[in-house]
Design a protein around this motif. Structure first.
Motif, PDB file in Angstrom:
ATOM      1  N   ASP A  44       0.829  -1.199   0.000  1.00  0.00           N
ATOM      2  CA  ASP A  44       0.000   0.000   0.000  1.00  0.00           C
ATOM      3  C   ASP A  44       0.871   1.260   0.000  1.00  0.00           C
ATOM      4  O   ASP A  44       0.555   2.251  -0.671  1.00  0.00           O
ATOM      5  CB  ASP A  44      -0.949  -0.014   1.209  1.00  0.00           C
ATOM      6  CG  ASP A  44      -1.996   1.076   1.132  1.00  0.00           C
ATOM      7  OD1 ASP A  44      -2.431   1.403  -0.001  1.00  0.00           O
ATOM      8  OD2 ASP A  44      -2.378   1.602   2.191  1.00  0.00           O
ATOM      9  N   GLU A  88       1.093   7.116   3.954  1.00  0.00           N
ATOM     10  CA  GLU A  88       0.929   5.838   4.675  1.00  0.00           C
ATOM     11  C   GLU A  88       1.528   5.810   6.076  1.00  0.00           C
ATOM     12  O   GLU A  88       1.616   4.753   6.688  1.00  0.00           O
ATOM     13  CB  GLU A  88       1.488   4.669   3.855  1.00  0.00           C
ATOM     14  CG  GLU A  88       0.422   3.654   3.445  1.00  0.00           C
ATOM     15  CD  GLU A  88       0.368   2.453   4.382  1.00  0.00           C
ATOM     16  OE1 GLU A  88       1.418   1.979   4.804  1.00  0.00           O
ATOM     17  OE2 GLU A  88      -0.748   2.016   4.706  1.00  0.00           O
ATOM     18  N   ASP A 135      -4.242  -4.227   0.923  1.00  0.00           N
ATOM     19  CA  ASP A 135      -4.680  -3.747   2.243  1.00  0.00           C
ATOM     20  C   ASP A 135      -6.087  -4.205   2.624  1.00  0.00           C
ATOM     21  O   ASP A 135      -6.507  -4.050   3.764  1.00  0.00           O
ATOM     22  CB  ASP A 135      -4.601  -2.213   2.309  1.00  0.00           C
ATOM     23  CG  ASP A 135      -3.335  -1.767   3.028  1.00  0.00           C
ATOM     24  OD1 ASP A 135      -2.373  -2.554   3.030  1.00  0.00           O
ATOM     25  OD2 ASP A 135      -3.312  -0.652   3.587  1.00  0.00           O
ATOM     26  N   ALA A 161      -4.407   3.409   1.776  1.00  0.00           N
ATOM     27  CA  ALA A 161      -3.965   4.752   1.379  1.00  0.00           C
ATOM     28  C   ALA A 161      -4.126   4.909  -0.126  1.00  0.00           C
ATOM     29  O   ALA A 161      -4.425   6.003  -0.617  1.00  0.00           O
ATOM     30  CB  ALA A 161      -2.516   4.973   1.808  1.00  0.00           C
ATOM     31  N   HIS A 167      -4.137   6.567   6.272  1.00  0.00           N
ATOM     32  CA  HIS A 167      -5.360   5.981   6.838  1.00  0.00           C
ATOM     33  C   HIS A 167      -5.110   5.323   8.190  1.00  0.00           C
ATOM     34  O   HIS A 167      -5.917   4.520   8.639  1.00  0.00           O
ATOM     35  CB  HIS A 167      -6.010   5.012   5.837  1.00  0.00           C
ATOM     36  CG  HIS A 167      -5.219   3.758   5.583  1.00  0.00           C
ATOM     37  ND1 HIS A 167      -5.780   2.512   5.637  1.00  0.00           N
ATOM     38  CD2 HIS A 167      -3.927   3.566   5.274  1.00  0.00           C
ATOM     39  CE1 HIS A 167      -4.864   1.600   5.368  1.00  0.00           C
ATOM     40  NE2 HIS A 167      -3.727   2.223   5.135  1.00  0.00           N
ATOM     41  N   HIS A 168      -3.976   5.642   8.813  1.00  0.00           N
ATOM     42  CA  HIS A 168      -3.720   5.197  10.190  1.00  0.00           C
ATOM     43  C   HIS A 168      -4.042   6.345  11.143  1.00  0.00           C
ATOM     44  O   HIS A 168      -4.113   7.488  10.725  1.00  0.00           O
ATOM     45  CB  HIS A 168      -2.253   4.797  10.355  1.00  0.00           C
ATOM     46  CG  HIS A 168      -1.830   3.669   9.470  1.00  0.00           C
ATOM     47  ND1 HIS A 168      -1.273   3.860   8.236  1.00  0.00           N
ATOM     48  CD2 HIS A 168      -1.922   2.341   9.639  1.00  0.00           C
ATOM     49  CE1 HIS A 168      -1.022   2.687   7.686  1.00  0.00           C
ATOM     50  NE2 HIS A 168      -1.417   1.743   8.510  1.00  0.00           N
TER      51      HIS A 168
HETATM   52 MN   LIG Z   1      -2.175   0.872   4.199  1.00  0.00          MN
END
Ligand SMILES: [Mn+2]
Length: 321
Positions: free
Chosen positions: A26, A82, A155, A125, A103-104
């Motif tokens: 990703d 990421e 992912d 991501a 996206h974390h």
């Molecule tokens: Mn990811």
């Protein structure tokens, strides 16, 4: 996303697309997708990574160049993808971040950045890169589509975690003429010999606990910790936790079946605490928690903490011999 769209519009000069150590599919997919996409807007940029690129990531990169441990001083702008955690970028020189897409859960680097788009609900991501490029009016070519599909498919555990929203994006990307079987070929590859040895050796050291119908296992390994955790879940564990103890660093990686979410267990939250226990940081996704820290002797504390939290939901833990 608006903030990021505006910031991209103002970019000038040569930039750096930066991603985290041991860059996974990703991460590479997002960086590469951005390079091709923003390139169509006339921007010039390099891709940089801290430390190394994962084996799968290397395959996706192909002949595309990537700079290991770049110096941010050499660039007019730095666009981080990421991650937003400095520990994952420790070996990057003069670390500085202007734009972030991830996206974390937000990490400390968010503070110094000029524009941030973080959405924990996004499953990759690469999905966010797709949405950003569309808003920017970039034509999604088959080449870009294939790159982004690799990140999305990886992912979402080969689309097992995908729902309608993700399938719509996948369908649109396949509309460029890319074949799904080609995407799978790009990301699957053969499992290499050293990884298979590592997984099999980890099996020999495994500790299994039963909490009612829940099976949780712990093991230790010298590398391939996330691959091992994934293999253990495939083999039947509901939750697999794998420790990788180096001289001065302890890495903990975990994977779980999606069913734990129905009972309110979220590994990304538990692993924030695991990070603290081992003197570092942690986080991840609901079914994939990880942490890095300095306290290499803290393995028993981590096991005790995780079993304790799981016992609150599943009842008493019993070690299986
Ligand atoms: Mn990811």
């Amino acid at each position: 996303m608006e903030e990021l769209v505006k910031a991209v519009g103002k970019l000038k000069g040569k930039g750096l697309l930066l991603t985290h150590h041991n860059a996974d599919l990703d991460a590479v997919s997002s960086a590469l997708g951005l390079k091709y996409g923003l390139g169509k807007l006339g921007l010039e940029m390099d891709i940089g990574v801290a430390e190394s690129v994962s084996r799968a990531g290397k395959k996706l990169l192909g002949s595309e160049e990537i700079i290991v441990d770049p110096d941010c001083k050499n660039y007019e702008w730095v666009f981080l993808v990421e991650t937003s955690v400095p520990e994952q970028l420790a070996s990057v020189k003069n670390l500085r971040v202007d734009l972030i897409l991830d996206h974390h859960p937000a990490g400390p680097l968010v503070k110094g950045a000029k524009a941030v788009w973080i959405d924990e609900k996004e499953k990759a991501a690469a999905l966010m890169v797709f949405r950003l490029l569309k808003v920017l009016g970039v034509e999604i070519t088959a080449e870009i589509a294939k790159i982004l599909l690799a990140g999305i498919v990886a992912d979402t555990a080969h689309l097992r975690l995908a729902e309608r929203g993700e399938f719509l994006v996948v369908a649109e990307l396949l509309g460029t003429g890319v074949k799904f079987s080609d995407v799978l070929n790009t990301i699957e590859g053969e499992v290499d010999f050293s990884e298979r040895v590592a997984v099999l050796r980890a099996l020999g050291r495994i500790e299994v606990y039963r909490l009612g119908e829940l099976l949780v296992c712990f093991t230790e390994i010298g590398s391939f910790e996330s691959q091992t955790a994934r293999a253990l879940v495939k083999a039947g564990a509901d939750i697999a936790v794998v420790f990788d103890r180096k001289k001065e660093e302890l890495r903990v990686s975990s994977r779980a079946k999606k069913t734990i979410e129905d009972r309110g267990i979220d590994l990304s939250i538990l692993f924030i605490e695991v990070g603290k226990i081992i003197g570092g940081t942690g986080g991840g996704h609901p079914t994939a928690g990880s942490a890095n820290g300095r306290k290499v002797k803290a393995i028993p504390e981590v096991i005790e903490f995780l079993l304790g939290e799981l016992e609150k939901v599943y009842g008493k833990a019993e070690r299986l011999e």
